[in-house]
Motif scaffolding. Structure first.
Motif, PDB file in Angstrom:
ATOM      1  N   VAL B   8      -1.152  -7.092   7.339  1.00 39.25           N
ATOM      2  CA  VAL B   8      -2.153  -7.392   6.301  1.00 39.25           C
ATOM      3  C   VAL B   8      -1.564  -8.321   5.242  1.00 39.25           C
ATOM      4  CG1 VAL B   8      -3.431  -6.368   4.377  1.00 39.25           C
ATOM      5  CG2 VAL B   8      -3.602  -5.371   6.624  1.00 39.25           C
ATOM      6  N   ALA B   9      -0.302  -8.092   4.886  1.00 44.31           N
ATOM      7  CA  ALA B   9       0.358  -8.962   3.896  1.00 44.31           C
ATOM      8  C   ALA B   9       0.475 -10.380   4.432  1.00 44.31           C
ATOM      9  CB  ALA B   9       1.731  -8.397   3.552  1.00 44.31           C
ATOM     10  N   VAL B  10       0.885 -10.505   5.701  1.00 45.19           N
ATOM     11  CA  VAL B  10       1.011 -11.838   6.313  1.00 45.19           C
ATOM     12  C   VAL B  10      -0.358 -12.525   6.353  1.00 45.19           C
ATOM     13  CG1 VAL B  10       1.519 -13.045   8.485  1.00 45.19           C
ATOM     14  CG2 VAL B  10       3.053 -11.271   7.667  1.00 45.19           C
ATOM     15  N   HIS B  11      -1.377 -11.749   6.721  1.00 48.34           N
ATOM     16  CA  HIS B  11      -2.753 -12.268   6.756  1.00 48.34           C
ATOM     17  C   HIS B  11      -3.156 -12.806   5.376  1.00 48.34           C
ATOM     18  CE1 HIS B  11      -7.056 -12.431   7.422  1.00 48.34           C
ATOM     19  NE2 HIS B  11      -7.278 -11.468   6.546  1.00 48.34           N
ATOM     20  N   GLY B  12      -2.816 -12.081   4.334  1.00 45.33           N
ATOM     21  CA  GLY B  12      -3.157 -12.506   2.970  1.00 45.33           C
ATOM     22  C   GLY B  12      -2.424 -13.779   2.569  1.00 45.33           C
ATOM     23  N   TYR B  64      -7.923  -1.404  10.677  1.00 44.03           N
ATOM     24  CA  TYR B  64      -8.367  -1.329   9.269  1.00 44.03           C
ATOM     25  C   TYR B  64      -9.621  -0.466   9.166  1.00 44.03           C
ATOM     26  CZ  TYR B  64      -9.344  -2.959   4.529  1.00 44.03           C
ATOM     27  OH  TYR B  64      -9.585  -3.018   3.171  1.00 44.03           O
ATOM     28  N   ARG B  65     -10.558  -0.716  10.069  1.00 43.54           N
ATOM     29  CA  ARG B  65     -11.798   0.075  10.064  1.00 43.54           C
ATOM     30  C   ARG B  65     -11.499   1.542  10.321  1.00 43.54           C
ATOM     31  NH1 ARG B  65     -17.029  -2.483  10.814  1.00 43.54           N
ATOM     32  NH2 ARG B  65     -17.721  -0.458  11.521  1.00 43.54           N
ATOM     33  N   GLU B  66     -10.555   1.778  11.237  1.00 43.38           N
ATOM     34  CA  GLU B  66     -10.238   3.147  11.632  1.00 43.38           C
ATOM     35  C   GLU B  66      -9.570   3.925  10.491  1.00 43.38           C
ATOM     36  OE1 GLU B  66      -8.264   3.187  15.462  1.00 43.38           O
ATOM     37  OE2 GLU B  66      -7.250   5.036  14.866  1.00 43.38           O
ATOM     38  N   LEU B  72     -11.872   3.297   1.659  1.00 45.48           N
ATOM     39  CA  LEU B  72     -12.200   2.222   0.709  1.00 45.48           C
ATOM     40  C   LEU B  72     -13.597   2.431   0.139  1.00 45.48           C
ATOM     41  CD1 LEU B  72     -11.585  -0.641  -0.515  1.00 45.48           C
ATOM     42  CD2 LEU B  72     -12.637  -1.591   1.529  1.00 45.48           C
ATOM     43  N   PHE B  73     -14.537   2.764   1.026  1.00 46.75           N
ATOM     44  CA  PHE B  73     -15.911   3.016   0.566  1.00 46.75           C
ATOM     45  C   PHE B  73     -15.976   4.270  -0.309  1.00 46.75           C
ATOM     46  CE2 PHE B  73     -17.534   0.044   3.836  1.00 46.75           C
ATOM     47  CZ  PHE B  73     -18.438  -0.634   3.040  1.00 46.75           C
ATOM     48  N   SER B  74     -15.151   5.272   0.007  1.00 48.43           N
ATOM     49  CA  SER B  74     -15.124   6.487  -0.817  1.00 48.43           C
ATOM     50  C   SER B  74     -14.584   6.184  -2.207  1.00 48.43           C
ATOM     51  CB  SER B  74     -14.240   7.559  -0.162  1.00 48.43           C
ATOM     52  OG  SER B  74     -14.732   7.868   1.098  1.00 48.43           O
ATOM     53  N   ASP B  75     -13.545   5.342  -2.255  1.00 46.01           N
ATOM     54  CA  ASP B  75     -12.938   4.993  -3.554  1.00 46.01           C
ATOM     55  C   ASP B  75     -13.868   4.140  -4.392  1.00 46.01           C
ATOM     56  OD1 ASP B  75     -10.731   6.356  -2.824  1.00 46.01           O
ATOM     57  OD2 ASP B  75      -9.475   4.606  -2.399  1.00 46.01           O
ATOM     58  N   SER B  76     -14.440   3.127  -3.748  1.00 41.93           N
ATOM     59  CA  SER B  76     -15.304   2.201  -4.485  1.00 41.93           C
ATOM     60  C   SER B  76     -16.308   1.571  -3.526  1.00 41.93           C
ATOM     61  CB  SER B  76     -14.456   1.109  -5.140  1.00 41.93           C
ATOM     62  OG  SER B  76     -15.267   0.059  -5.570  1.00 41.93           O
ATOM     63  N   LEU B  77     -17.553   1.910  -3.719  1.00 45.84           N
ATOM     64  CA  LEU B  77     -18.605   1.342  -2.865  1.00 45.84           C
ATOM     65  C   LEU B  77     -18.647  -0.180  -3.021  1.00 45.84           C
ATOM     66  CD1 LEU B  77     -21.076   1.674  -0.999  1.00 45.84           C
ATOM     67  CD2 LEU B  77     -22.472   1.923  -3.054  1.00 45.84           C
ATOM     68  N   ARG B  78     -18.462  -0.623  -4.258  1.00 45.29           N
ATOM     69  CA  ARG B  78     -18.531  -2.056  -4.540  1.00 45.29           C
ATOM     70  C   ARG B  78     -17.421  -2.826  -3.803  1.00 45.29           C
ATOM     71  NH1 ARG B  78     -17.833  -4.687 -10.395  1.00 45.29           N
ATOM     72  NH2 ARG B  78     -18.424  -6.793  -9.861  1.00 45.29           N
ATOM     73  N   ALA B  79     -16.215  -2.269  -3.854  1.00 46.60           N
ATOM     74  CA  ALA B  79     -15.092  -2.926  -3.159  1.00 46.60           C
ATOM     75  C   ALA B  79     -15.334  -2.952  -1.655  1.00 46.60           C
ATOM     76  CB  ALA B  79     -13.796  -2.198  -3.479  1.00 46.60           C
ATOM     77  N   THR B 137      -7.944 -10.119  -2.238  1.00 48.21           N
ATOM     78  CA  THR B 137      -6.954  -9.602  -3.190  1.00 48.21           C
ATOM     79  C   THR B 137      -7.528  -8.413  -3.952  1.00 48.21           C
ATOM     80  OG1 THR B 137      -6.169 -11.864  -3.421  1.00 48.21           O
ATOM     81  CG2 THR B 137      -5.413 -10.286  -5.060  1.00 48.21           C
ATOM     82  N   HIS B 138      -8.784  -8.543  -4.365  1.00 45.30           N
ATOM     83  CA  HIS B 138      -9.424  -7.441  -5.104  1.00 45.30           C
ATOM     84  C   HIS B 138      -9.537  -6.188  -4.221  1.00 45.30           C
ATOM     85  CE1 HIS B 138     -12.110  -5.182  -7.612  1.00 45.30           C
ATOM     86  NE2 HIS B 138     -13.030  -5.172  -6.656  1.00 45.30           N
ATOM     87  N   VAL B 139      -9.997  -6.398  -2.998  1.00 46.10           N
ATOM     88  CA  VAL B 139     -10.195  -5.262  -2.089  1.00 46.10           C
ATOM     89  C   VAL B 139      -8.866  -4.574  -1.796  1.00 46.10           C
ATOM     90  CG1 VAL B 139     -10.847  -4.625   0.279  1.00 46.10           C
ATOM     91  CG2 VAL B 139     -12.303  -6.157  -1.043  1.00 46.10           C
ATOM     92  N   SER B 140      -7.818  -5.362  -1.532  1.00 48.23           N
ATOM     93  CA  SER B 140      -6.518  -4.738  -1.213  1.00 48.23           C
ATOM     94  C   SER B 140      -5.908  -4.056  -2.432  1.00 48.23           C
ATOM     95  CB  SER B 140      -5.569  -5.774  -0.624  1.00 48.23           C
ATOM     96  OG  SER B 140      -5.333  -6.787  -1.560  1.00 48.23           O
TER      97      SER B 140
END
Lengths: 131, 145
Positions: B8-12, B64-66, B72-79, B137-140
């Motif tokens: 994920v870091a390399v992807h970013g 990532y989905r798994e 992520l959705f539990s923490d922040s729906l918006r993110a 960046t925001h999502v991660s």
């Protein structure tokens, strides 16, 4: 100017000199058609993807993502695959239809620019509104 | 888990590089003149960087989905929704950069207007890529591996 800095015309060899006012006097129709097709592909791909996404939303397939325990990740891959396939089909069709419009490249380019300028804000807005 | 975090870091990082690299052909092609050999290499490099970033995203996507997405959705729906938006915009960046690159490679020397359209597409791809980078960046920062 070194040999590395010399401008290159593209993959297809050209004949004739540079035209005045953007009109093509003598050039490669095949290269022109592939270039137009590639630009059409670039525009048709995101548009098709956005339409697919909007269709999914209209069917109510998204729901509340917080309630989803598991879902297939291949949906995204399929959406991309369909968008690319359809974009290639549209690109081939348009480049075939415009094969005799090479002398009107300014008009074709103007239309492609207009579509791009409208398409990008529209798709970005759509993806923000319907994530 | 460490491998996925690394990927994920390399992807970013690749995404940031791709967003910057896409500006080069946009500036080089703005006049519509044919590119030099080095200009072609730079354009191909920017496009391959975009493809590599997208490929990296697809590689990580399943895991990532798994592992992450539900939390992520539990923490922040918006993110979570911004992550979805990021996915969709990435397709736009890929289509624009690949289409514009192929168009420039095959456009005849006289087709200045087509090269200017390609330049426009590279500009739009770069702007969209920057948006994708900011969203990523925001999502991660909210949740990652």
């Amino acid at each position: 100017m070194t040999p590395d800095d010399e401008p290159r015309g593209g993959a297809v060899p050209e004949k004739g000199g540079a035209p005045a006012g953007g009109a093509v006097q003598q050039s490669s129709p095949r290269g022109w058609r592939i270039a137009v097709g590639a630009l059409v592909f670039a525009l048709a791909g995101p548009l098709t993807y956005a339409v697919e996404r909007a269709y999914e939303w209209s069917r109510g397939e998204t729901g509340d993502p917080r309630l989803v325990l598991r879902s297939l990740h291949t949906v995204y891959f399929w959406r991309i695959g369909i968008a690319f396939w359809w974009a290639i089909v549209v690109a081939i069709l348009v480049s075939t239809l415009l094969r005799s419009a090479e002398h009107r490249q300014e008009v074709v380019a103007s239309w492609l620019s207009r579509i791009a300028i409208v398409l990008v804000p529209a798709t970005v807005l759509l993806h923000f509104l319907l994530p | 888990m460490m491998l996925w975090r690394w990927l994920v870091a390399v992807h970013g990082y690749l995404g940031v590089l791709a967003a910057a690299a896409l500006l080069h052909p946009a500036l080089s092609l703005r006049t519509g003149k044919p590119l030099s050999r080095r200009g072609h290499y730079a354009m191909l490099a920017a496009t391959f960087l975009t493809i590599a970033t997208f490929g990296g995203g697809l590689t990580v996507y399943g895991k990532y989905r798994e592992i992450v997405k539900r939390q992520l959705f539990s923490d922040s729906l918006r993110a979570g929704l911004l992550f979805e938006t990021k996915e969709h915009l990435a397709v736009t960046v890929l289509c624009f950069s690949v289409g514009a690159c192929v168009a420039v490679l095959f456009a005849p020397k006289q087709a200045t207007a087509l090269r200017r359209v390609a330049a426009l597409l590279f500009v739009l791809a770069a702007v969209t890529a920057i948006t994708v980078v900011l969203l990523g960046t925001h999502v991660s920062s909210v949740r990652s591996f």
